[in-house]
Design a protein around this motif. Sequence first.
Motif, PDB file in Angstrom:
ATOM      1  N   ARG A   3       0.814  -1.213   0.000  1.00 52.19           N
ATOM      2  CA  ARG A   3       0.000   0.000   0.000  1.00 52.19           C
ATOM      3  C   ARG A   3       0.846   1.261   0.000  1.00 52.19           C
ATOM      4  N   ASP A   4       0.329   2.282  -0.669  1.00 50.67           N
ATOM      5  CA  ASP A   4       0.813   3.652  -0.571  1.00 50.67           C
ATOM      6  C   ASP A   4      -0.257   4.386   0.221  1.00 50.67           C
ATOM      7  N   TRP A   5       0.063   4.812   1.435  1.00 49.60           N
ATOM      8  CA  TRP A   5      -0.929   5.403   2.322  1.00 49.60           C
ATOM      9  C   TRP A   5      -1.221   6.846   1.956  1.00 49.60           C
ATOM     10  N   ASP A   6      -2.455   7.270   2.200  1.00 47.38           N
ATOM     11  CA  ASP A   6      -2.862   8.659   2.115  1.00 47.38           C
ATOM     12  C   ASP A   6      -3.037   9.165   3.543  1.00 47.38           C
ATOM     13  N   PHE A   7      -3.134  10.489   3.689  1.00 43.66           N
ATOM     14  CA  PHE A   7      -3.303  11.093   5.008  1.00 43.66           C
ATOM     15  C   PHE A   7      -4.458  12.073   4.942  1.00 43.66           C
ATOM     16  N   GLN A   8      -5.358  12.013   5.942  1.00 42.92           N
ATOM     17  CA  GLN A   8      -6.539  12.843   5.944  1.00 42.92           C
ATOM     18  C   GLN A   8      -6.565  13.710   7.191  1.00 42.92           C
ATOM     19  N   CYS A   9      -6.944  14.962   6.991  1.00 39.74           N
ATOM     20  CA  CYS A   9      -7.051  15.912   8.097  1.00 39.74           C
ATOM     21  C   CYS A   9      -8.273  15.581   8.941  1.00 39.74           C
ATOM     22  N   ALA A  10      -8.082  15.543  10.257  1.00 38.46           N
ATOM     23  CA  ALA A  10      -9.186  15.258  11.177  1.00 38.46           C
ATOM     24  C   ALA A  10     -10.138  16.440  11.283  1.00 38.46           C
ATOM     25  N   GLY A  11      -9.676  17.627  10.929  1.00 43.77           N
ATOM     26  CA  GLY A  11     -10.515  18.819  11.030  1.00 43.77           C
ATOM     27  C   GLY A  11     -11.304  19.112   9.766  1.00 43.77           C
ATOM     28  N   CYS A  12     -10.593  19.403   8.680  1.00 42.25           N
ATOM     29  CA  CYS A  12     -11.274  19.836   7.453  1.00 42.25           C
ATOM     30  C   CYS A  12     -11.518  18.706   6.457  1.00 42.25           C
ATOM     31  N   GLY A  13     -10.926  17.529   6.702  1.00 39.97           N
ATOM     32  CA  GLY A  13     -11.170  16.372   5.849  1.00 39.97           C
ATOM     33  C   GLY A  13     -10.355  16.314   4.572  1.00 39.97           C
ATOM     34  N   ARG A  14      -9.506  17.316   4.326  1.00 43.65           N
ATOM     35  CA  ARG A  14      -8.696  17.287   3.104  1.00 43.65           C
ATOM     36  C   ARG A  14      -7.727  16.114   3.159  1.00 43.65           C
ATOM     37  N   GLU A  15      -7.380  15.588   1.991  1.00 45.80           N
ATOM     38  CA  GLU A  15      -6.461  14.451   1.897  1.00 45.80           C
ATOM     39  C   GLU A  15      -5.138  14.889   1.300  1.00 45.80           C
ATOM     40  N   PHE A  16      -4.070  14.245   1.772  1.00 44.13           N
ATOM     41  CA  PHE A  16      -2.718  14.536   1.306  1.00 44.13           C
ATOM     42  C   PHE A  16      -2.025  13.217   0.989  1.00 44.13           C
ATOM     43  N   ASP A  17      -1.070  13.247   0.059  1.00 41.19           N
ATOM     44  CA  ASP A  17      -0.368  12.012  -0.280  1.00 41.19           C
ATOM     45  C   ASP A  17       0.895  11.817   0.542  1.00 41.19           C
ATOM     46  N   GLU A  18       1.239  12.791   1.383  1.00 42.83           N
ATOM     47  CA  GLU A  18       2.364  12.583   2.289  1.00 42.83           C
ATOM     48  C   GLU A  18       2.006  13.110   3.673  1.00 42.83           C
ATOM     49  N   GLU A  78       3.265  17.274   9.789  1.00 40.61           N
ATOM     50  CA  GLU A  78       3.069  17.454  11.229  1.00 40.61           C
ATOM     51  C   GLU A  78       1.611  17.835  11.519  1.00 40.61           C
ATOM     52  N   ARG A  79       1.087  18.795  10.751  1.00 39.22           N
ATOM     53  CA  ARG A  79      -0.280  19.285  10.898  1.00 39.22           C
ATOM     54  C   ARG A  79      -0.824  19.649   9.526  1.00 39.22           C
ATOM     55  N   CYS A  80      -2.128  19.755   9.430  1.00 39.95           N
ATOM     56  CA  CYS A  80      -2.771  20.164   8.190  1.00 39.95           C
ATOM     57  C   CYS A  80      -2.347  21.595   7.855  1.00 39.95           C
ATOM     58  N   PRO A  81      -1.832  21.833   6.644  1.00 40.32           N
ATOM     59  CA  PRO A  81      -1.407  23.180   6.286  1.00 40.32           C
ATOM     60  C   PRO A  81      -2.590  24.144   6.067  1.00 40.32           C
ATOM     61  N   ILE A  82      -3.814  23.604   6.001  1.00 37.06           N
ATOM     62  CA  ILE A  82      -4.998  24.437   5.785  1.00 37.06           C
ATOM     63  C   ILE A  82      -5.608  24.892   7.114  1.00 37.06           C
ATOM     64  N   CYS A  83      -5.891  23.908   8.005  1.00 36.34           N
ATOM     65  CA  CYS A  83      -6.596  24.273   9.245  1.00 36.34           C
ATOM     66  C   CYS A  83      -5.792  24.009  10.522  1.00 36.34           C
ATOM     67  N   GLY A  84      -4.660  23.320  10.407  1.00 33.30           N
ATOM     68  CA  GLY A  84      -3.810  23.085  11.575  1.00 33.30           C
ATOM     69  C   GLY A  84      -4.141  21.853  12.393  1.00 33.30           C
ATOM     70  N   SER A  85      -5.137  21.071  11.982  1.00 35.32           N
ATOM     71  CA  SER A  85      -5.506  19.857  12.720  1.00 35.32           C
ATOM     72  C   SER A  85      -4.528  18.717  12.433  1.00 35.32           C
ATOM     73  N   ASP A  86      -4.613  17.661  13.241  1.00 36.59           N
ATOM     74  CA  ASP A  86      -3.772  16.482  13.046  1.00 36.59           C
ATOM     75  C   ASP A  86      -4.194  15.712  11.798  1.00 36.59           C
ATOM     76  N   LEU A  87      -3.225  15.026  11.187  1.00 38.40           N
ATOM     77  CA  LEU A  87      -3.500  14.152  10.058  1.00 38.40           C
ATOM     78  C   LEU A  87      -3.505  12.711  10.546  1.00 38.40           C
ATOM     79  N   ALA A  88      -4.346  11.890   9.941  1.00 43.97           N
ATOM     80  CA  ALA A  88      -4.413  10.471  10.260  1.00 43.97           C
ATOM     81  C   ALA A  88      -4.125   9.675   8.995  1.00 43.97           C
TER      82      ALA A  88
END
Length: 152
Positions: free
Chosen positions: A119-134, A137-147
């Motif tokens: 698998r190649d994992w994705d990362f999703q913001c717990a606050g705004c729900g945006r997804e990132f491929d890497e 530390e924190r979501c660059p949009i809202c500052g929440s943690d990524l999972a």
Amino acid sequence: MELLDASAFIHEYDADGDIATIPAVEAELDGESAYRFDALEGGGMYIHVPEEAVVERVERTARESGDAAELSTTDVRLLAAAFELDARLVTDDYAMQNVAERLDVRIELIAREGITEERDWDFQCAGCGREFDENKERCPICGSDLARKNPS
């Protein structure tokens, strides 16, 4: 050769043939599993310290797969040692299995079923729900943690 993770000592894995591990595994053990480590070391178990260049390669591979945050320093060094020694890595750790697949390191399972796909994992913001491929530390949009999120 088989390279033993701490779980091999904890679950009393019965290795056949030459065995090895790394120094950091000993620090993860206590009680009976620590005694098993000492007994195997006294019986000729090879203690290997991987080269830093190989450790860096494993770290890079783990970042590419999205598993870097899931691996401890010991895990990374175990993967590097297995790669260097062309050894079968004895572990049940899923993140280690995923990175091992990418490095062509063979795995021997102990008490669990192994991974069924790489698998190649994705990362999703717990606050705004945006997804990132890497992972960040924190979501660059809202500052929440990524999972870490299983890619679809």
